[in-house]
Each structure stands twice: as C-alpha cells, then as structure tokens.
Design a protein around this motif. Structure first.
Motif, PDB file in Angstrom:
ATOM      1  N   GLY A  16      59.861  60.390  76.562  1.00  0.00           N
ATOM      2  CA  GLY A  16      60.341  59.451  77.575  1.00  0.00           C
ATOM      3  C   GLY A  16      59.789  58.059  77.315  1.00  0.00           C
ATOM      4  N   GLY A  17      60.518  57.077  77.859  1.00  0.00           N
ATOM      5  CA  GLY A  17      60.124  55.685  77.633  1.00  0.00           C
ATOM      6  C   GLY A  17      58.743  55.389  78.191  1.00  0.00           C
ATOM      7  N   GLN A  18      58.427  56.046  79.296  1.00  0.00           N
ATOM      8  CA  GLN A  18      57.143  55.786  79.923  1.00  0.00           C
ATOM      9  C   GLN A  18      55.977  56.076  78.987  1.00  0.00           C
ATOM     10  OE1 GLN A  18      57.623  56.006  83.994  1.00  0.00           O
ATOM     11  NE2 GLN A  18      55.888  57.360  84.148  1.00  0.00           N
ATOM     12  N   TYR A  43      58.789  46.526  86.381  1.00  0.00           N
ATOM     13  CA  TYR A  43      58.776  47.973  86.629  1.00  0.00           C
ATOM     14  C   TYR A  43      57.419  48.439  87.165  1.00  0.00           C
ATOM     15  CZ  TYR A  43      59.038  52.943  85.201  1.00  0.00           C
ATOM     16  OH  TYR A  43      59.017  54.309  85.162  1.00  0.00           O
ATOM     17  N   ASN A  59      64.565  46.680  85.703  1.00  0.00           N
ATOM     18  CA  ASN A  59      64.082  47.350  86.893  1.00  0.00           C
ATOM     19  C   ASN A  59      62.916  46.507  87.415  1.00  0.00           C
ATOM     20  OD1 ASN A  59      63.011  49.037  88.782  1.00  0.00           O
ATOM     21  ND2 ASN A  59      62.643  50.768  87.423  1.00  0.00           N
ATOM     22  N   ASP A  74      61.266  47.226  76.640  1.00  0.00           N
ATOM     23  CA  ASP A  74      61.559  48.529  77.239  1.00  0.00           C
ATOM     24  C   ASP A  74      63.040  48.537  77.615  1.00  0.00           C
ATOM     25  OD1 ASP A  74      61.414  50.936  78.574  1.00  0.00           O
ATOM     26  OD2 ASP A  74      60.293  50.162  80.296  1.00  0.00           O
ATOM     27  N   PRO A  78      65.652  51.171  78.842  1.00  0.00           N
ATOM     28  CA  PRO A  78      66.289  52.443  79.227  1.00  0.00           C
ATOM     29  C   PRO A  78      67.727  52.285  79.721  1.00  0.00           C
ATOM     30  CG  PRO A  78      64.631  51.781  80.863  1.00  0.00           C
ATOM     31  CD  PRO A  78      64.725  50.677  79.876  1.00  0.00           C
ATOM     32  N   TYR A  79      68.160  51.034  79.995  1.00  0.00           N
ATOM     33  CA  TYR A  79      69.399  50.856  80.762  1.00  0.00           C
ATOM     34  C   TYR A  79      70.570  50.207  80.021  1.00  0.00           C
ATOM     35  CZ  TYR A  79      66.312  51.841  84.688  1.00  0.00           C
ATOM     36  OH  TYR A  79      65.421  52.446  85.541  1.00  0.00           O
ATOM     37  N   SER A 108      65.101  55.203  75.796  1.00  0.00           N
ATOM     38  CA  SER A 108      64.920  56.523  76.378  1.00  0.00           C
ATOM     39  C   SER A 108      66.274  57.170  76.621  1.00  0.00           C
ATOM     40  CB  SER A 108      64.186  56.316  77.707  1.00  0.00           C
ATOM     41  OG  SER A 108      64.444  57.364  78.593  1.00  0.00           O
ATOM     42  N   SER A 156      66.620  59.167  79.225  1.00  0.00           N
ATOM     43  CA  SER A 156      66.561  59.617  80.618  1.00  0.00           C
ATOM     44  C   SER A 156      67.784  59.222  81.430  1.00  0.00           C
ATOM     45  CB  SER A 156      65.312  59.059  81.305  1.00  0.00           C
ATOM     46  OG  SER A 156      64.173  59.700  80.796  1.00  0.00           O
ATOM     47  N   LYS A 157      68.259  58.011  81.240  1.00  0.00           N
ATOM     48  CA  LYS A 157      69.342  57.524  82.108  1.00  0.00           C
ATOM     49  C   LYS A 157      70.721  57.801  81.500  1.00  0.00           C
ATOM     50  CE  LYS A 157      65.840  55.712  84.303  1.00  0.00           C
ATOM     51  NZ  LYS A 157      65.334  56.104  85.609  1.00  0.00           N
ATOM     52  N   ARG A 182      62.837  64.565  78.774  1.00  0.00           N
ATOM     53  CA  ARG A 182      61.697  63.714  78.401  1.00  0.00           C
ATOM     54  C   ARG A 182      61.800  63.265  76.942  1.00  0.00           C
ATOM     55  NH1 ARG A 182      61.297  61.452  81.569  1.00  0.00           N
ATOM     56  NH2 ARG A 182      59.276  60.578  81.081  1.00  0.00           N
TER      57      ARG A 182
HETATM   58  C1  LIG Z   1      62.090  50.085  83.134  1.00  0.00           C
HETATM   59  C2  LIG Z   1      61.778  51.521  82.972  1.00  0.00           C
HETATM   60  N1  LIG Z   1      61.041  51.912  81.922  1.00  0.00           N
HETATM   61  C3  LIG Z   1      60.733  53.195  81.725  1.00  0.00           C
HETATM   62  C4  LIG Z   1      61.152  54.168  82.592  1.00  0.00           C
HETATM   63  C5  LIG Z   1      60.703  55.574  82.354  1.00  0.00           C
HETATM   64  O1  LIG Z   1      61.688  56.345  81.925  1.00  0.00           O
HETATM   65  P1  LIG Z   1      61.470  57.707  81.117  1.00  0.00           P
HETATM   66  O2  LIG Z   1      62.073  58.735  81.964  1.00  0.00           O
HETATM   67  O3  LIG Z   1      62.213  57.446  79.854  1.00  0.00           O
HETATM   68  O4  LIG Z   1      60.021  57.903  80.877  1.00  0.00           O
HETATM   69  C6  LIG Z   1      61.924  53.828  83.705  1.00  0.00           C
HETATM   70  C7  LIG Z   1      62.352  54.848  84.658  1.00  0.00           C
HETATM   71  O5  LIG Z   1      62.812  54.622  85.736  1.00  0.00           O
HETATM   72  C8  LIG Z   1      62.242  52.470  83.895  1.00  0.00           C
HETATM   73  O6  LIG Z   1      62.969  52.052  84.932  1.00  0.00           O
END
Ligand SMILES: Cc1ncc(COP(=O)(O)O)c(C=O)c1O
Length: 398
Positions: A101-103, A127, A176, A204, A206-207, A234, A236-237, A244
């Motif tokens: 995951g990006g986090q 974020y 975000n 970063d 993700p979107y 990532s 995730s979205k 993950r």
């Molecule tokens: C800007 C940003 N970075 C990272 C993430 C984390 O995402 P991931 O599920 O890929 O860890 C989010 C999730 O909402 C996000 O909004």
C-alpha cells in the motif's frame, strides 16, 4: 501497570478522528468521512478467478513461501509498464520496490530519511495519516502555501532555504483532502527547485487514475532529472485496498535503502496479493474496470455537488475536483467544524473536520466530504442534514 512508551508516541493519540470513525459501523450513519472505494467497484469476480488459479495451478508454493523484499520480478515488470501512464519512462527493475500500500511508502521514506527534528515540507493542508507518520518519526512538519495550480513555488523555495528539509511530501493529483491537481508548469518547477537544493520529493499518487473530467497530467517524477523524486502509487483506490499493494519508483540507491527498511517491517508484501495484481495487470483487467468505476464516481460526485448547491448555506464554498474521492470546502463564517463533527453524528451524518489536515491544526472552518461510498439518495439526504445543521449554526453566530 505503568506502560513506559517511547517518546515518539507522545504526539500520537489518534483522537482527532477516532471517535467519528468508531461510529461509522452504525448502518444508519451516512458517512462522508472515509476514503473507501465503492463496494461495487471492487472486482470480486476477477480476483476470485485469479486467486483460484494461483492456488490450484501448482503455483501454490510460490504463494505460500517467503518472497523477496523487492517483490516478484514479473510484477515489477508489469509495474514498470503501468507507471508509464504517469509519464515515467525508462525505469529499471532495481528502481522499483513493491510495497504494501501507498502508506507503507510514506513510512519507509520516513524511516530512511528522518531523524528526530528533521523537517518535512508538506502542502498545507495534506493527508492526515502522512502527518501522523511524520510525527511518529518526530519530524518537524512545515506547511507550504498552495493555490489552485499547486504549491506556491516562492514559498517552497524560501522554506527550503530556511528549514533545509529532508523531503517534500505532496499528493500532486486529486489531493487528499483538497481534490486539487497541480498544473504541469507547477510540477516542472517543483522538480527543478528541489533538484537545485538537493531536496528529495515524495510524490504520493493514489488517485490520478480516478479522473472524471479534464486531461491527465504527467507526474512530478516524470520531470525528475536528478533522481530526487520518489514516486509512490497504490492499487487501493483502483483495484482493492484489502490487497495492500503499491509500488515505489526512485533512484536505485534510494530504493535499496527503502528495501532495507521494508525488510524489518514485513519481509515482503503478501505473495498472494502480488501475484493477483500481477495477473490482473497481465490480463488487461485494470483499465476496463477503472473505466467501469468512473461513471459511478462521477455520478456520486455530481450528486454531492448538486446537493451542496441545494442545501448548504451561502457561506459555504468548495472545490469541484476533476477526479479523486473528495470535495473540500469551507465556511466564510465563524463556525467550528471540529466541535460540530460530533453534532453531525447526532444527525446521523459524518464528515471529517478540516483541522486534522493542517500541520499546525489552526484552521477550523473547513470540511472534507467523501462521495465514493454512499448512494446518490444517501448523498442527497446526508448533505441535506448537514446543510440544515450548518445553517442553524450560522444563524446562531450572526
Ligand atoms: C493521499 C493518500 N496517500 C496514501 C493513502 C494510503 O493508501 P494505501 O491504501 O495505498 O496505503 C491514502 C489513502 O486514503 C491517501 O489518501
């Protein structure tokens, strides 16, 4: 028992949103608080098909064994192709690291670069969880001014000179919380000013694939000539947050350091998730599925904008993002969205107060609204309730 926690825990209490998020499991609450993809956009059928094949085809041992920290080569090759859609060309295998995951990318960059007291520059606001991660490494977080085109380059340069940051963190596309997208010129300038002062950038993203309107823009990383930008994206979205899965792309030496940091965190990203994403990409499922999701998100965003125009007070203004998952807005009136968040819950609606996205925590008139995870009808109802609540509050302070 007196638990003697580390000093780094002192700033981390998670209180800001915990009480709200705890309540969201109640079905009657209309939640605009999270950042979840719509349930019907999760590609259950395709993932099930791939997972079944992986576990029954003699690849089970590959799935069930330990994996290398860098990730499967076959996946990393797919990811090299994937990031070309962000304008990132000529990536070599050892410039890629599969992450959970990006986090995790944000955490690994922090682990690799930050000592106590080091400065991270961030777009103001940014974020929330990134702020929490930087706090956990005891960094000093400084906000950089931003406008509709992206970071204020003069402020960025001045703060680079003043604070000598270790890196700059930014969500360059459909940010975000704001939903803003930096202009191409702004991206170019960020790459050049940070290269000039030898400062790393953590981009970063993700979107960016969730674009409903307008033209795609290349990443900041695509303008990186010095190897100072680490690009994290990532799945995730656009596929599933539960898998993950993400990737970090950067200079070989930096990726090596992030890999060493990851070894101590989770050894590797789940083999099953990696191989599912690898096959998903190979079979060409990603973009057709994103294209199926976009009309759902576009419809929900438009429903939220219509409801805001109908029900919110005149003092409320907002950014109508061209993609992503959020509407960011604020009140031109002395009301406090932090103290009102529990009040909204009493009306069975949840939003996130803007305050938590500011490193200084000093802005109390903003809110973030997520539109991806509620039906059009519930969006209308929820914004109606919020509008009534905010109008009543504004009447009190007038
Ligand atoms: C800007 C940003 N970075 C990272 C993430 C984390 O995402 P991931 O599920 O890929 O860890 C989010 C999730 O909402 C996000 O909004």
């Amino acid at each position: 028992m007196d638990y003697n926690y580390s000093e780094r825990m002192s700033k981390l209490n998670g209180a800001a949103t915990r009480e709200i998020l705890k309540l969201l499991t109640r079905p009657e609450i209309i939640s605009f608080a999270g950042g979840f993809p719509a349930t019907q956009c999760l590609p259950q059928k395709e993932v099930q098909e791939i997972a079944n094949e992986l576990l029954s085809e003699g690849r089970a041992t590959e799935v069930l064994q330990y994996g290398t920290t860098e990730g499967f080569v076959s996946l990393r090759q797919q990811l090299i192709e994937y990031v070309k859609t962000a304008g990132i060309e000529n990536v070599e295998l050892d410039q890629t690291l599969v992450i959970s995951g990006g986090q995790q990318g944000i955490d690994l960059m922090s682990k690799a670069f930050l000592d106590k007291g080091d400065v991270v520059l961030v777009e103001n606001p940014t974020y929330l969880t990134a702020l929490q991660i930087f706090d956990s490494y005891q960094a000093k977080i400084i906000g950089v001014n931003a406008d509709k085109n992206g970071l204020d380059i003069e402020d960025l340069e001045n703060k680079i000179i003043q604070y000598k940051p270790k890196f700059i963190y930014c969500v360059s596309t459909f940010s975000n919380p704001t939903g803003k997208t930096y202009s191409i010129a702004n991206r170019r300038q960020i790459a050049s000013v940070t290269a000039k002062y030898n400062v790393m950038v953590l981009e970063d993203d993700p979107y960016s694939k969730l674009r409903f309107e307008g033209e795609p823009v290349p990443s900041i990383k695509s303008f990186d000539t010095q190897g100072n930008v680490v690009y994290v994206t990532s799945f995730s979205k656009v596929l599933s947050p539960g898998l993950r899965m993400g990737v970090a792309i950067g200079n070989k030496e930096v990726i090596r350091k992030l890999t060493i940091c990851k070894q101590g965190v989770d050894v590797s990203t789940s083999n099953l998730s990696q191989l599912i994403v690898c096959e998903y990409l190979k079979r060409g499922y990603l973009f057709p599925n994103i294209n199926k999701s976009l009309p759902i998100y576009r419809e929900r965003k438009n429903a939220m904008i219509d409801a805001i125009n109908k029900y919110m007070p005149d003092e409320f203004s907002y950014i109508n993002a061209e993609g992503g998952l959020f509407i960011w807005g604020g009140f031109d009136a002395p009301i406090n969205t932090t103290t009102l968040a529990p009040e909204a819950i009493k009306h069975d609606v949840a939003y996130i107060q803007g305050q938590v996205f500011y490193p200084c925590g000093d802005v109390t008139n903003m809110i973030r609204l997520n539109f991806s995870n509620a039906s059009v009808e519930r969006i209308d109802l929820g914004i109606h309730r919020l509008g009534d609540m905010f109008k009543a509050e504004i009447a009190k302070v007038k």
